[in-house]
Design a protein around this motif. Structure first.
Motif, PDB file in Angstrom:
ATOM      1  N   TYR A   8       3.734   4.856 -44.145  1.00 25.44           N
ATOM      2  CA  TYR A   8       4.486   6.074 -44.449  1.00 25.44           C
ATOM      3  C   TYR A   8       4.869   6.691 -43.111  1.00 25.44           C
ATOM      4  O   TYR A   8       3.990   7.001 -42.294  1.00 25.44           O
ATOM      5  CB  TYR A   8       3.638   7.041 -45.278  1.00 25.44           C
ATOM      6  CG  TYR A   8       3.415   6.537 -46.678  1.00 25.44           C
ATOM      7  CD1 TYR A   8       4.267   6.897 -47.705  1.00 25.44           C
ATOM      8  CD2 TYR A   8       2.361   5.681 -46.960  1.00 25.44           C
ATOM      9  CE1 TYR A   8       4.070   6.424 -48.996  1.00 25.44           C
ATOM     10  CE2 TYR A   8       2.152   5.203 -48.251  1.00 25.44           C
ATOM     11  CZ  TYR A   8       3.009   5.582 -49.259  1.00 25.44           C
ATOM     12  OH  TYR A   8       2.816   5.102 -50.529  1.00 25.44           O
ATOM     13  N   VAL A   9       6.164   6.824 -42.884  1.00 27.71           N
ATOM     14  CA  VAL A   9       6.666   7.263 -41.582  1.00 27.71           C
ATOM     15  C   VAL A   9       7.807   8.260 -41.743  1.00 27.71           C
ATOM     16  O   VAL A   9       8.446   8.341 -42.789  1.00 27.71           O
ATOM     17  CB  VAL A   9       7.157   6.059 -40.738  1.00 27.71           C
ATOM     18  CG1 VAL A   9       6.016   5.100 -40.438  1.00 27.71           C
ATOM     19  CG2 VAL A   9       8.291   5.328 -41.420  1.00 27.71           C
ATOM     20  N   LEU A  10       8.056   8.984 -40.659  1.00 25.99           N
ATOM     21  CA  LEU A  10       9.168   9.924 -40.583  1.00 25.99           C
ATOM     22  C   LEU A  10      10.103   9.433 -39.497  1.00 25.99           C
ATOM     23  O   LEU A  10       9.659   9.147 -38.380  1.00 25.99           O
ATOM     24  CB  LEU A  10       8.651  11.323 -40.240  1.00 25.99           C
ATOM     25  CG  LEU A  10       9.687  12.403 -39.966  1.00 25.99           C
ATOM     26  CD1 LEU A  10      10.514  12.684 -41.222  1.00 25.99           C
ATOM     27  CD2 LEU A  10       9.007  13.666 -39.471  1.00 25.99           C
ATOM     28  N   GLU A  34       9.912   5.761 -45.844  1.00 25.33           N
ATOM     29  CA  GLU A  34      10.400   6.936 -45.120  1.00 25.33           C
ATOM     30  C   GLU A  34      10.055   8.182 -45.926  1.00 25.33           C
ATOM     31  O   GLU A  34      10.261   8.217 -47.140  1.00 25.33           O
ATOM     32  CB  GLU A  34      11.912   6.859 -44.934  1.00 25.33           C
ATOM     33  CG  GLU A  34      12.376   5.683 -44.099  1.00 25.33           C
ATOM     34  CD  GLU A  34      12.286   5.941 -42.604  1.00 25.33           C
ATOM     35  OE1 GLU A  34      12.212   7.118 -42.191  1.00 25.33           O
ATOM     36  OE2 GLU A  34      12.299   4.954 -41.861  1.00 25.33           O
ATOM     37  N   VAL A  35       9.531   9.198 -45.247  1.00 23.58           N
ATOM     38  CA  VAL A  35       9.177  10.442 -45.920  1.00 23.58           C
ATOM     39  C   VAL A  35      10.133  11.549 -45.492  1.00 23.58           C
ATOM     40  O   VAL A  35      10.747  11.467 -44.428  1.00 23.58           O
ATOM     41  CB  VAL A  35       7.718  10.855 -45.617  1.00 23.58           C
ATOM     42  CG1 VAL A  35       6.753   9.776 -46.052  1.00 23.58           C
ATOM     43  CG2 VAL A  35       7.534  11.194 -44.152  1.00 23.58           C
ATOM     44  N   ASP A  44       4.276  11.700 -52.117  1.00 26.50           N
ATOM     45  CA  ASP A  44       3.750  10.331 -52.119  1.00 26.50           C
ATOM     46  C   ASP A  44       2.656  10.168 -51.072  1.00 26.50           C
ATOM     47  O   ASP A  44       1.633   9.526 -51.327  1.00 26.50           O
ATOM     48  CB  ASP A  44       4.859   9.312 -51.865  1.00 26.50           C
ATOM     49  CG  ASP A  44       5.796   9.159 -53.043  1.00 26.50           C
ATOM     50  OD1 ASP A  44       5.440   9.611 -54.154  1.00 26.50           O
ATOM     51  OD2 ASP A  44       6.879   8.585 -52.857  1.00 26.50           O
ATOM     52  N   VAL A  45       2.860  10.734 -49.898  1.00 30.65           N
ATOM     53  CA  VAL A  45       1.843  10.656 -48.843  1.00 30.65           C
ATOM     54  C   VAL A  45       0.588  11.404 -49.282  1.00 30.65           C
ATOM     55  O   VAL A  45      -0.525  10.911 -49.118  1.00 30.65           O
ATOM     56  CB  VAL A  45       2.371  11.238 -47.509  1.00 30.65           C
ATOM     57  CG1 VAL A  45       1.282  11.226 -46.453  1.00 30.65           C
ATOM     58  CG2 VAL A  45       3.581  10.470 -47.036  1.00 30.65           C
ATOM     59  N   VAL A  54       2.115  12.329 -41.230  1.00 26.88           N
ATOM     60  CA  VAL A  54       2.375  10.910 -41.005  1.00 26.88           C
ATOM     61  C   VAL A  54       2.181  10.615 -39.521  1.00 26.88           C
ATOM     62  O   VAL A  54       2.246  11.534 -38.700  1.00 26.88           O
ATOM     63  CB  VAL A  54       3.800  10.512 -41.456  1.00 26.88           C
ATOM     64  CG1 VAL A  54       3.905  10.533 -42.958  1.00 26.88           C
ATOM     65  CG2 VAL A  54       4.879  11.367 -40.820  1.00 26.88           C
ATOM     66  N   PRO A  55       1.919   9.368 -39.167  1.00 22.47           N
ATOM     67  CA  PRO A  55       1.951   8.172 -39.991  1.00 22.47           C
ATOM     68  C   PRO A  55       0.681   8.015 -40.829  1.00 22.47           C
ATOM     69  O   PRO A  55      -0.370   8.532 -40.490  1.00 22.47           O
ATOM     70  CB  PRO A  55       2.041   7.042 -38.961  1.00 22.47           C
ATOM     71  CG  PRO A  55       1.306   7.570 -37.772  1.00 22.47           C
ATOM     72  CD  PRO A  55       1.626   9.047 -37.752  1.00 22.47           C
ATOM     73  N   VAL A  56       0.842   7.250 -41.914  1.00 24.31           N
ATOM     74  CA  VAL A  56      -0.278   6.838 -42.752  1.00 24.31           C
ATOM     75  C   VAL A  56      -0.112   5.357 -43.027  1.00 24.31           C
ATOM     76  O   VAL A  56       0.963   4.913 -43.438  1.00 24.31           O
ATOM     77  CB  VAL A  56      -0.330   7.624 -44.075  1.00 24.31           C
ATOM     78  CG1 VAL A  56      -1.358   7.022 -45.024  1.00 24.31           C
ATOM     79  CG2 VAL A  56      -0.633   9.088 -43.829  1.00 24.31           C
ATOM     80  N   LEU A  57      -1.176   4.604 -42.793  1.00 22.23           N
ATOM     81  CA  LEU A  57      -1.198   3.178 -43.109  1.00 22.23           C
ATOM     82  C   LEU A  57      -2.014   2.991 -44.377  1.00 22.23           C
ATOM     83  O   LEU A  57      -3.090   3.571 -44.520  1.00 22.23           O
ATOM     84  CB  LEU A  57      -1.845   2.388 -41.966  1.00 22.23           C
ATOM     85  CG  LEU A  57      -2.051   0.897 -42.223  1.00 22.23           C
ATOM     86  CD1 LEU A  57      -1.739   0.105 -40.967  1.00 22.23           C
ATOM     87  CD2 LEU A  57      -3.465   0.591 -42.671  1.00 22.23           C
ATOM     88  N   VAL A  58      -1.496   2.183 -45.301  1.00 21.85           N
ATOM     89  CA  VAL A  58      -2.230   1.796 -46.496  1.00 21.85           C
ATOM     90  C   VAL A  58      -2.316   0.278 -46.492  1.00 21.85           C
ATOM     91  O   VAL A  58      -1.291  -0.407 -46.486  1.00 21.85           O
ATOM     92  CB  VAL A  58      -1.548   2.296 -47.793  1.00 21.85           C
ATOM     93  CG1 VAL A  58      -2.312   1.827 -49.010  1.00 21.85           C
ATOM     94  CG2 VAL A  58      -1.414   3.814 -47.779  1.00 21.85           C
ATOM     95  N   ASP A  59      -3.539  -0.237 -46.443  1.00 25.14           N
ATOM     96  CA  ASP A  59      -3.793  -1.683 -46.465  1.00 25.14           C
ATOM     97  C   ASP A  59      -4.479  -1.988 -47.788  1.00 25.14           C
ATOM     98  O   ASP A  59      -5.698  -1.875 -47.918  1.00 25.14           O
ATOM     99  CB  ASP A  59      -4.674  -2.079 -45.277  1.00 25.14           C
ATOM    100  CG  ASP A  59      -4.925  -3.575 -45.185  1.00 25.14           C
ATOM    101  OD1 ASP A  59      -4.660  -4.291 -46.175  1.00 25.14           O
ATOM    102  OD2 ASP A  59      -5.399  -4.018 -44.126  1.00 25.14           O
TER     103      ASP A  59
END
Length: 81
Positions: A8-10, A34-35, A44-45, A54-59
């Motif tokens: 999740y990025v801007l 993109e947020v 969503d984030v 952000v950023p948020v990483l989801v693995d």
């Protein structure tokens, strides 16, 4: 192609760019979400990470959700590289 990693990025965020640049350098596939610039539009984030920054990483493969670029970079280098 679906991947197990979502970022999740801007757009224009230097912290987000540092993480996505590292993922690209390592040729790690990820979905880029993109947020909106306004925090109030980042539902969503908030839903996946409990916060709107952000950023948020989801693995999904490893059951990891992680904010903060420095933590994400360390995780990428330690776990995904």
């Amino acid at each position: 192609m679906a991947t197990d990693i979502t970022m999740y990025v801007l757009e224009g965020c230097p912290y987000c760019e540092a993480v996505t640049d590292r993922l690209d350098e390592l040729d790690i596939e990820y979905d880029r979400e993109e947020v909106p610039a306004l925090h109030s539009g980042r539902n969503d984030v908030k839903r996946v990470s409990g916060q709107r920054a952000v950023p948020v990483l989801v693995d999904d493969d490893r059951g990891v959700t992680m904010p903060e670029s420095e933590n994400i970079l360390e995780y990428v280098d330690r776990t995904l590289a």
